[in-house]
Design a protein around this motif. Structure first.
Motif, PDB file in Angstrom:
ATOM      1  N   ASN A  20       0.397  -1.349   0.101  1.00  0.00           N
ATOM      2  CA  ASN A  20      -0.141   0.098  -0.326  1.00  0.00           C
ATOM      3  C   ASN A  20       0.620   1.329  -0.194  1.00  0.00           C
ATOM      4  OD1 ASN A  20      -2.413  -1.784   0.153  1.00  0.00           O
ATOM      5  ND2 ASN A  20      -2.274  -1.851   2.041  1.00  0.00           N
ATOM      6  N   GLY A  21       2.249   1.296   0.099  1.00  0.00           N
ATOM      7  CA  GLY A  21       2.597   2.478   0.228  1.00  0.00           C
ATOM      8  C   GLY A  21       2.588   3.005   1.660  1.00  0.00           C
ATOM      9  N   PRO A  22       2.724   4.241   1.693  1.00  0.00           N
ATOM     10  CA  PRO A  22       3.782   5.417   0.839  1.00  0.00           C
ATOM     11  C   PRO A  22       5.284   4.753   0.160  1.00  0.00           C
ATOM     12  CG  PRO A  22       4.361   6.061   2.809  1.00  0.00           C
ATOM     13  CD  PRO A  22       3.538   4.952   3.394  1.00  0.00           C
ATOM     14  N   HIS A  23       5.493   4.706  -1.164  1.00  0.00           N
ATOM     15  CA  HIS A  23       6.500   3.720  -1.486  1.00  0.00           C
ATOM     16  C   HIS A  23       7.878   4.875  -1.651  1.00  0.00           C
ATOM     17  CE1 HIS A  23       4.102   1.059  -2.198  1.00  0.00           C
ATOM     18  NE2 HIS A  23       2.978   1.366  -2.865  1.00  0.00           N
ATOM     19  N   PRO A  24       9.202   4.953  -1.836  1.00  0.00           N
ATOM     20  CA  PRO A  24       9.962   5.788  -2.229  1.00  0.00           C
ATOM     21  C   PRO A  24      10.176   5.705  -3.514  1.00  0.00           C
ATOM     22  CG  PRO A  24      10.889   3.438  -1.695  1.00  0.00           C
ATOM     23  CD  PRO A  24       9.297   2.984  -1.601  1.00  0.00           C
ATOM     24  N   ARG A  25      10.473   6.694  -4.048  1.00  0.00           N
ATOM     25  CA  ARG A  25      10.941   7.146  -5.448  1.00  0.00           C
ATOM     26  C   ARG A  25      11.083   6.700  -6.343  1.00  0.00           C
ATOM     27  NH1 ARG A  25      11.514  12.842  -6.820  1.00  0.00           N
ATOM     28  NH2 ARG A  25      14.138  12.455  -7.795  1.00  0.00           N
ATOM     29  N   SER A  60      14.239  11.205 -12.420  1.00  0.00           N
ATOM     30  CA  SER A  60      14.577  12.745 -13.184  1.00  0.00           C
ATOM     31  C   SER A  60      13.257  13.256 -13.910  1.00  0.00           C
ATOM     32  CB  SER A  60      15.484  12.538 -13.932  1.00  0.00           C
ATOM     33  OG  SER A  60      17.206  12.341 -13.540  1.00  0.00           O
ATOM     34  N   GLY A  61      12.158  11.996 -14.184  1.00  0.00           N
ATOM     35  CA  GLY A  61      11.187  12.471 -14.692  1.00  0.00           C
ATOM     36  C   GLY A  61      10.083  12.710 -13.872  1.00  0.00           C
ATOM     37  N   LEU A  62       9.875  12.363 -12.824  1.00  0.00           N
ATOM     38  CA  LEU A  62       9.387  12.653 -11.375  1.00  0.00           C
ATOM     39  C   LEU A  62      10.010  13.812 -11.036  1.00  0.00           C
ATOM     40  CD1 LEU A  62       9.194   9.227  -8.851  1.00  0.00           C
ATOM     41  CD2 LEU A  62       7.526  10.184 -10.301  1.00  0.00           C
ATOM     42  N   ALA A  63      11.007  14.505 -10.802  1.00  0.00           N
ATOM     43  CA  ALA A  63      11.363  15.209 -10.399  1.00  0.00           C
ATOM     44  C   ALA A  63      10.978  16.626 -10.852  1.00  0.00           C
ATOM     45  CB  ALA A  63      13.169  15.399 -10.158  1.00  0.00           C
ATOM     46  N   ARG A  64      10.726  16.554 -12.187  1.00  0.00           N
ATOM     47  CA  ARG A  64      10.669  17.145 -13.740  1.00  0.00           C
ATOM     48  C   ARG A  64       9.356  17.474 -13.269  1.00  0.00           C
ATOM     49  NH1 ARG A  64      14.716  15.272 -16.215  1.00  0.00           N
ATOM     50  NH2 ARG A  64      12.624  13.824 -17.921  1.00  0.00           N
ATOM     51  N   ALA A  65       8.616  16.718 -12.597  1.00  0.00           N
ATOM     52  CA  ALA A  65       7.021  16.769 -13.011  1.00  0.00           C
ATOM     53  C   ALA A  65       6.996  17.324 -11.733  1.00  0.00           C
ATOM     54  CB  ALA A  65       6.270  15.700 -13.130  1.00  0.00           C
ATOM     55  N   ALA A  75      -4.187   4.548 -14.229  1.00  0.00           N
ATOM     56  CA  ALA A  75      -5.893   5.394 -14.637  1.00  0.00           C
ATOM     57  C   ALA A  75      -5.711   6.484 -15.365  1.00  0.00           C
ATOM     58  CB  ALA A  75      -6.459   5.780 -13.965  1.00  0.00           C
ATOM     59  N   GLU A  76      -5.560   7.765 -14.836  1.00  0.00           N
ATOM     60  CA  GLU A  76      -5.653   9.097 -15.826  1.00  0.00           C
ATOM     61  C   GLU A  76      -4.722   9.656 -15.856  1.00  0.00           C
ATOM     62  OE1 GLU A  76      -9.464  11.512 -14.775  1.00  0.00           O
ATOM     63  OE2 GLU A  76     -10.456   9.186 -13.967  1.00  0.00           O
ATOM     64  N   PRO A  77      -3.570   8.833 -16.762  1.00  0.00           N
ATOM     65  CA  PRO A  77      -2.642   9.470 -16.927  1.00  0.00           C
ATOM     66  C   PRO A  77      -2.303  11.145 -17.193  1.00  0.00           C
ATOM     67  CG  PRO A  77      -2.561   7.768 -18.190  1.00  0.00           C
ATOM     68  CD  PRO A  77      -4.079   8.520 -17.530  1.00  0.00           C
ATOM     69  N   PRO A  78      -1.516  11.936 -16.707  1.00  0.00           N
ATOM     70  CA  PRO A  78      -1.781  13.254 -16.568  1.00  0.00           C
ATOM     71  C   PRO A  78      -1.344  13.828 -17.902  1.00  0.00           C
ATOM     72  CG  PRO A  78      -0.390  13.248 -14.895  1.00  0.00           C
ATOM     73  CD  PRO A  78      -1.478  11.852 -15.508  1.00  0.00           C
ATOM     74  N   GLU A  79      -0.940  14.728 -18.495  1.00  0.00           N
ATOM     75  CA  GLU A  79       0.713  15.733 -19.496  1.00  0.00           C
ATOM     76  C   GLU A  79       1.759  14.844 -19.063  1.00  0.00           C
ATOM     77  OE1 GLU A  79       2.674  17.396 -21.761  1.00  0.00           O
ATOM     78  OE2 GLU A  79       1.914  18.308 -20.871  1.00  0.00           O
ATOM     79  N   TRP A  80       2.155  14.865 -18.030  1.00  0.00           N
ATOM     80  CA  TRP A  80       3.292  15.088 -17.752  1.00  0.00           C
ATOM     81  C   TRP A  80       4.006  13.851 -17.810  1.00  0.00           C
ATOM     82  CZ3 TRP A  80       5.082  12.038 -13.373  1.00  0.00           C
ATOM     83  CH2 TRP A  80       4.018  12.269 -12.334  1.00  0.00           C
ATOM     84  N   LEU A  81       2.653  12.399 -17.243  1.00  0.00           N
ATOM     85  CA  LEU A  81       3.157  11.236 -17.257  1.00  0.00           C
ATOM     86  C   LEU A  81       3.715  10.439 -19.138  1.00  0.00           C
ATOM     87  CD1 LEU A  81       3.919   8.582 -15.358  1.00  0.00           C
ATOM     88  CD2 LEU A  81       1.167   8.281 -14.980  1.00  0.00           C
ATOM     89  N   GLU A  82       2.887  11.058 -19.262  1.00  0.00           N
ATOM     90  CA  GLU A  82       2.783  10.603 -20.867  1.00  0.00           C
ATOM     91  C   GLU A  82       3.964  11.242 -21.307  1.00  0.00           C
ATOM     92  OE1 GLU A  82       0.509   8.595 -22.510  1.00  0.00           O
ATOM     93  OE2 GLU A  82      -1.141   8.935 -20.789  1.00  0.00           O
ATOM     94  N   ARG A  83       4.055  12.714 -21.242  1.00  0.00           N
ATOM     95  CA  ARG A  83       5.662  12.713 -21.686  1.00  0.00           C
ATOM     96  C   ARG A  83       6.612  12.334 -21.609  1.00  0.00           C
ATOM     97  NH1 ARG A  83       4.483  17.609 -20.345  1.00  0.00           N
ATOM     98  NH2 ARG A  83       6.159  17.624 -18.457  1.00  0.00           N
ATOM     99  N   GLU A  84       6.944  11.861 -19.795  1.00  0.00           N
ATOM    100  CA  GLU A  84       7.786  11.095 -18.910  1.00  0.00           C
ATOM    101  C   GLU A  84       8.147  10.328 -19.409  1.00  0.00           C
ATOM    102  OE1 GLU A  84      10.310  12.696 -17.909  1.00  0.00           O
ATOM    103  OE2 GLU A  84       9.572  14.564 -17.970  1.00  0.00           O
ATOM    104  N   ARG A  85       6.879   9.037 -19.919  1.00  0.00           N
ATOM    105  CA  ARG A  85       6.935   7.408 -20.314  1.00  0.00           C
ATOM    106  C   ARG A  85       8.243   7.888 -21.667  1.00  0.00           C
ATOM    107  NH1 ARG A  85       0.672   5.094 -19.063  1.00  0.00           N
ATOM    108  NH2 ARG A  85       1.070   4.387 -16.237  1.00  0.00           N
ATOM    109  N   GLN A  86       6.944   8.757 -21.981  1.00  0.00           N
ATOM    110  CA  GLN A  86       7.669   8.606 -23.585  1.00  0.00           C
ATOM    111  C   GLN A  86       9.299   9.022 -23.641  1.00  0.00           C
ATOM    112  OE1 GLN A  86       5.654  11.712 -26.762  1.00  0.00           O
ATOM    113  NE2 GLN A  86       6.592  10.593 -28.211  1.00  0.00           N
TER     114      GLN A  86
END
Length: 128
Positions: free
Chosen positions: A55-60, A72-77, A93-104
């Motif tokens: 259940n977390g909380p989980h480390p970065r 680093s993507g997490l930090a940028r976001a 479930a509902e990825p924000p724009e930053w998540l899509e960009r960082e995944r790419q």
């Protein structure tokens, strides 16, 4: 004379267990952890460890892996806090724009790493 068991700081043990140190019990954070104690925690995790992993909380690093992005993507976001499994699942479930960009970005970096590794393996294979 018996050997003194090797010990590690609680922060090191938490990192090896992939758990967020501030969420661990006080007894875990208070003292040093031996290698044998760490092995026992890994082999037969107590309820608190099982619950933290589930259940977390989980480390970065765990948050980044579950979201398929880099730390680093997490930090940028601007994601600097530990996230729970529920919060991670909501982002998936509902990825924000930053998540899509960082995944790419993350996938492009991984693809390039694989290309370089293959190129280097080919070079080693052709060298006399």
């Amino acid at each position: 004379m018996p050997k003194k068991p090797q010990e590690m700081k609680p922060s090191t043990a938490a990192a090896k267990l992939d758990v967020y140190l501030p969420a661990t019990p006080e007894e875990f954070r208070a003292g040093m952890v031996t290698r044998d104690e760490l092995a026992a925690l890994q082999a037969d995790p107590p309820a608190w460890l099982t619950d933290l992993r589930r259940n977390g909380p989980h480390p970065r690093n765990v948050v980044a892996a579950r979201l398929r992005v880099s730390t680093s993507g997490l930090a940028r976001a601007g994601v600097t806090e530990a996230l729970t499994t529920e919060e991670i699942n909501a982002l998936i479930a509902e990825p924000p724009e930053w998540l899509e960009r960082e995944r790419q970005t993350f996938e492009e970096v991984r693809r390039e790493e694989r290309r370089i590794a293959a190129r280097d393996a080919d070079r080693r294979a052709t060298q006399p």
